[in-house]
Design an enzyme around this catalytic site. Structure first.
Site, short mmCIF file in Angstrom:
data_model
loop_
_atom_site.label_atom_id
_atom_site.label_comp_id
_atom_site.label_asym_id
_atom_site.label_seq_id
_atom_site.Cartn_x
_atom_site.Cartn_y
_atom_site.Cartn_z
N HIS A 157 40.98 87.96 46.71
CA HIS A 157 41.19 89.88 48.20
C HIS A 157 41.25 88.67 48.57
O HIS A 157 40.46 87.19 49.35
CB HIS A 157 39.52 89.34 47.41
CG HIS A 157 38.89 90.81 48.64
ND1 HIS A 157 39.22 92.21 48.13
CD2 HIS A 157 39.35 90.14 49.70
CE1 HIS A 157 38.63 92.92 49.18
NE2 HIS A 157 38.88 91.63 50.42
N ARG A 213 36.22 98.99 60.30
CA ARG A 213 34.39 98.78 60.75
C ARG A 213 34.91 97.60 61.03
O ARG A 213 35.60 96.85 60.76
CB ARG A 213 33.84 99.57 60.05
CG ARG A 213 33.76 98.55 58.46
CD ARG A 213 32.66 98.87 57.55
NE ARG A 213 32.81 98.16 56.61
CZ ARG A 213 33.29 98.02 55.16
NH1 ARG A 213 33.89 98.74 55.34
NH2 ARG A 213 33.60 97.04 54.54
N TYR A 225 48.07 97.00 37.21
CA TYR A 225 47.01 96.05 37.50
C TYR A 225 47.22 95.31 37.74
O TYR A 225 47.77 94.29 36.73
CB TYR A 225 46.05 95.96 36.41
CG TYR A 225 44.56 95.87 36.16
CD1 TYR A 225 43.79 96.07 36.94
CD2 TYR A 225 43.85 94.59 35.43
CE1 TYR A 225 42.37 95.73 37.07
CE2 TYR A 225 43.38 93.45 35.59
CZ TYR A 225 42.05 93.98 36.13
OH TYR A 225 41.37 93.77 36.88
N ARG A 237 26.30 84.49 52.08
CA ARG A 237 25.47 86.07 52.23
C ARG A 237 23.89 86.11 51.36
O ARG A 237 24.73 86.26 50.04
CB ARG A 237 26.10 87.34 51.25
CG ARG A 237 26.91 87.42 52.35
CD ARG A 237 27.52 89.14 51.84
NE ARG A 237 28.75 90.03 53.25
CZ ARG A 237 28.92 91.09 52.09
NH1 ARG A 237 28.49 91.79 52.08
NH2 ARG A 237 30.24 91.26 53.15
#
Ligand code: MV4
Length: 451
Positions: free
Chosen positions: A208, A291, A202, A337
């Site tokens: 990210h 995708r 971990y 977003r």
């Protein structure tokens, strides 16, 4: 080239694909549920066809309804957008069995990357750096304990059929491995019908970072740098940027080269995203998405490339119009977003949008299917707009996002717009100094302060 494409999606991504089709001289077919009769994608497409009732399972996820819509309208190819059927290998197989073209990778590549153990083994064999952990699946508790002791705690137990944050259990020490392993397996069996799990070290405070790749399906591939998507809440991305504040040109070229080489060697076709955790200067592969992603516009902004056009070209058997040597990021892009959600709970807030006014001007792109008077249905996800800004550097992009948010009007429903104004005022965000945990910690702190 295709004459007609059916878009098996709704909202802003359906508009995104319709726009690419129109610029390429390709006719577009929208599909919609009965709840979406007045939706913008229905109005903007050349043709529209109703495929079922409001629940997605009976409309946007209905394979027979979508195949029938192709046959009725004479569409030759299907663009799946993101979500819905975009990473469903069985759907792709059925599309091909009907003599239609799926605009995306092969069902084999979708299946390979959908199984996270297979994805990781494949990437590892191709020289992509991975998180240390089990070699493949962990069949029993003895093996889980052995691996925990070997790699050292904390470890994370992940479902092979999971991904995107679903089906993960943390074990902080040896005392927690039994429960973590057993619950991960039980939940994986219940949620996915597949109990198989694997174990990783971990990582405590990573970013990210994901690499955009594009394969031509004939052994050629390019990369289009990275996106930093560390700002997330409950595994939902909130703000993304390209390039990452943590990555320099040499690092980008190195990891990008590794990723492009990997997808070239498997003969991958179309757009893909290779996700990494990035900590202390090292990349660790976690998953590959097969995708086009929600956040693809930040890559389009800095590379000056139309990714949907390239998807359509490759699916039609044409070569990529991209050359790695010409692909250099220019400036900085940020995407906000915007969701129809009430703060601070983030509870969905569907309903009538009385007034909608999109910002504009230099370096501003608004991808949204909203219009004044539109009624946001309660059945689908709460994304209502993506505001993408591009500047010569990160500071300019931040100032531009601030300015554009000030011009935006979404009246009648609550939205996450105020969140972005607050975020841009934070010194950590202005400096680009944040990990995957920053946003949740900041939200917890803000809530505590407001009482
Ligand atoms: C991890 C991790 C730490 N160490 N794996 C969550 C989503 C899924 N794609 C992978 N996830 C994580 N995997 C190891 N070995 C931490 C996360 C994680 C996370 C990752 C990306 C963005 C936000 C996140 C929030 C919590 C946990």
């Amino acid at each position: 080239m295709f004459r007609k494409i059916l878009i098996a999606n709704r909202g802003e991504i359906a508009l995104r694909v319709i726009r690419a089709c129109r610029e390429m001289g390709i006719a577009s077919v929208a599909v919609h549920s009965t709840a979406d009769s007045d939706a913008m994608h229905v109005r903007m497409a050349d043709e529209a066809i109703c495929i079922g009732p409001a629940p997605a399972a009976q409309s946007y996820l209905s394979v027979p309804a979508i195949i029938s819509a192709c046959e009725i309208t004479g569409a030759e190819a299907i663009h799946p957008g993101y979500g819905f059927l975009s990473e469903n290998a069985n759907f792709v197989q059925i599309v091909e069995d009907h003599g239609l073209t799926f605009i995306g990778p092969s069902s084999e590549h979708i299946r390979m990357m959908g199984d996270k153990i297979t994805a990781k083994e494949t990437m590892k064999a191709l020289g992509v750096p991975c998180v240390p952990g089990s070699d493949g699946g962990v069949p029993d508790l003895d093996e889980a304990r052995r691996i925990g002791a070997e790699i050292g705690y904390p470890v994370i137990v992940k479902a092979t059929a999971g991904g995107g944050g679903r089906g993960m259990k943390l074990a902080r020490s040896a005392a927690e491995i039994d429960v973590a392993f057993q619950t991960a397996r039980a939940e994986a069996r219940a949620a996915f019908g597949n109990p198989d799990v694997y174990i990783e070290k971990y990582l405590q405070r990573p970013r990210h970072i994901e690499i955009q790749v594009f394969g031509d399906g004939r052994g050629g591939a390019v990369h289009l740098g990275e996106r930093d998507c560390s700002l997330q809440r409950r595994h939902q991305k909130v703000l993304e940027e390209a390039p990452s504040p943590a990555i320099d040109a040499a690092t980008r070229a190195r990891i990008g080269g590794i990723c492009a080489d990997a997808v070239a060697r498997i003969g991958y076709a179309g757009a893909g995203t290779i996700e990494f955790l990035y900590e202390d200067g090292e990349f660790y592969f976690i998953e590959m998405n097969t995708r086009l992603q929600v956040e693809h516009p930040v890559t389009e902004a800095v590379f000056g490339v139309d990714l949907v056009r390239e998807q359509i070209r490759v699916a039609a058997g044409e070569p990529l119009s991209l050359d790695q040597a010409d692909l250099q990021p220019l400036g900085h892009a940020i995407e906000a977003r915007i969701n129809a959600e009430r703060l601070p709970s983030f509870a969905p807030c569907p309903g009538r949008v009385n007034t909608f006014h999109a910002p504009g001007g230099l370096g501003v792109r608004m991808d949204s299917a909203l219009y004044s008077g539109y009624v946001i249905p309660p059945y689908y996800d709460s994304l209502i707009a993506k505001l993408i800004v591009h500047g010569r550097d990160r500071d300019e992009a931040i100032a531009r996002l601030h300015r554009a948010l000030g011009e935006l009007i979404v009246d009648g429903v609550d939205s996450t717009v105020p969140l972005f104004r607050a975020l841009l005022d934070e010194p950590d965000i202005r400096r680009g100094d944040y990990s995957i945990h920053w946003l949740e910690r900041w939200l917890a702190r803000s809530e505590a302060q407001e009482g």
